[in-house]
Design an enzyme around this catalytic site. Structure first.
Site, PDB file in Angstrom:
ATOM      1  CG  MET A  30      -5.547 -10.634  -7.925  1.00 28.10           C
ATOM      2  SD  MET A  30      -6.088 -11.448  -6.410  1.00 28.10           S
ATOM      3  CE  MET A  30      -5.363 -10.386  -5.176  1.00 28.10           C
ATOM      4  CG  HIS A  37      -1.002  -3.353 -11.194  1.00 25.34           C
ATOM      5  ND1 HIS A  37      -1.749  -2.713 -10.235  1.00 25.34           N
ATOM      6  CD2 HIS A  37      -0.812  -4.617 -10.732  1.00 25.34           C
ATOM      7  CE1 HIS A  37      -2.010  -3.551  -9.242  1.00 25.34           C
ATOM      8  NE2 HIS A  37      -1.445  -4.714  -9.514  1.00 25.34           N
ATOM      9  CD  GLN A  61      -4.427 -14.713  -5.161  1.00 22.91           C
ATOM     10  OE1 GLN A  61      -4.381 -15.153  -6.312  1.00 22.91           O
ATOM     11  NE2 GLN A  61      -3.665 -13.717  -4.756  1.00 22.91           N
TER      12      GLN A  61
END
Length: 302
Positions: A30, A37, A61
């Site tokens: 995201m 990441h 979500q």
């Protein structure tokens, strides 16, 4: 690295890769990237011919509108981090990395999706009851990314331990032959699990946030001689009382507010009452804590 904004363009690139029999890795994020990441992306680059990194804040979500609004969006900085990773790796990988940065309308051209996913017991514990609809929203976007990227492998960090179990259940439901690759948590030097939400912590909160991991590490040691319920109670009490024991570190009423700490089977995610109840992969402790208005999660393996 090539940035792709349109789903149709990603499909074209993937189809061309398929014609060449290239193996594709997918790293769904995201955005608000950090070293955790980047470790997923670097591993994916080593194990695949082409890597698709998605940077998309998925609104469906979030069951908390305020959390969605406050979620950091740093797309330009994210792309720069990916470019720097390419330079770090040294061997040319600019032609094997696609950064997919769609808008909400691009991901959901028909408006908010109608499909709903259910995953049974694995979603009925911990995050599930506290974030209704969250895992269904995750499943919707991940399946869309699976359809677009057609990966051989998909990479997820273990900090979101329950999410990995849900994605595994999703793959079983939709029968996609995708290898799910869980990757170890990356931590700051002081032990705090890296998270995009960490950037929302005040300096004072950031200074004490490593207490979460330190407490979990002590809990793992206690498991050698304490019962499950005693370890759970100790973790919750230790964090909840931190501000009383360390008032100088907690100005302006700063305090940990544990939401839950559960010790569960590493595969089924069902709570255990005794250590011997855990299966072959053992037990995992999963925690959610509020600190300075920011919700942090972490895990420890027993």
């Amino acid at each position: 690295m090539k940035q792709i904004l349109k789903a149709a363009d990603l499909e074209l690139a993937v189809n061309e890769a398929k014609k060449q029999n290239l193996e594709i890795g997918l790293v769904p994020t995201m955005g608000a990237l950090h070293e955790g990441h980047l470790s997923l992306i670097e591993r994916a680059l080593k194990e695949n011919d082409l890597v698709v990194v998605s940077l998309f804040v998925n609104p469906i979500q979030f069951n908390n509108k305020e959390d969605l609004e406050k979620y950091p969006r740093t797309i330009e900085a994210d792309l720069e981090l990916i470019k720097n990773l390419e330079l770090k790796i040294k061997n040319s990988c600019s032609d094997k990395l696609l950064a997919f940065t769609p808008t909400v309308d691009e991901m959901y051209p028909q408006g908010e999706p109608k499909e709903v996913y259910h995953f049974g017991p694995v979603e009925e514990v911990m995050e599930g009851p506290r974030r209704p609809g969250h895992f269904s929203g995750v499943a919707v976007v991940v399946r869309r990314l699976f359809d677009l990227a057609q990966p051989k492998r998909a990479y997820f960090g273990e900090k979101d331990y329950q999410q990995i179990a849900v994605i595994r259940a999703l793959l079983e439901q939709i029968k996609y032959p995708i290898e799910l690759v869980p990757c170890p948590i990356v931590r700051a030097d002081d032990g705090l699990a890296l998270s995009s939400r960490n950037m929302r912590l005040s300096p004072a909160a950031r200074a004490i946030a490593p207490t979460i991991n330190a407490t979990l590490e002590q809990a793992a040691e206690m498991a050698e001689y304490e019962e499950v319920d005693d370890v759970k109670e100790w973790v919750l009490d230790t964090l909840a009382s931190f501000h009383e024991v360390n008032p100088s570190l907690c100005p302006n009423g700063l305090m940990f507010e544990p939401e839950y700490f559960e010790i569960v089977d590493a595969i089924t995610l069902q709570p255990i009452a005794e250590w011997g109840e855990a299966g072959e992969l053992g037990a995992v402790g999963c925690i959610a804590v509020w600190l300075d208005g920011v919700r942090l999660i972490d895990i420890v393996k027993f």
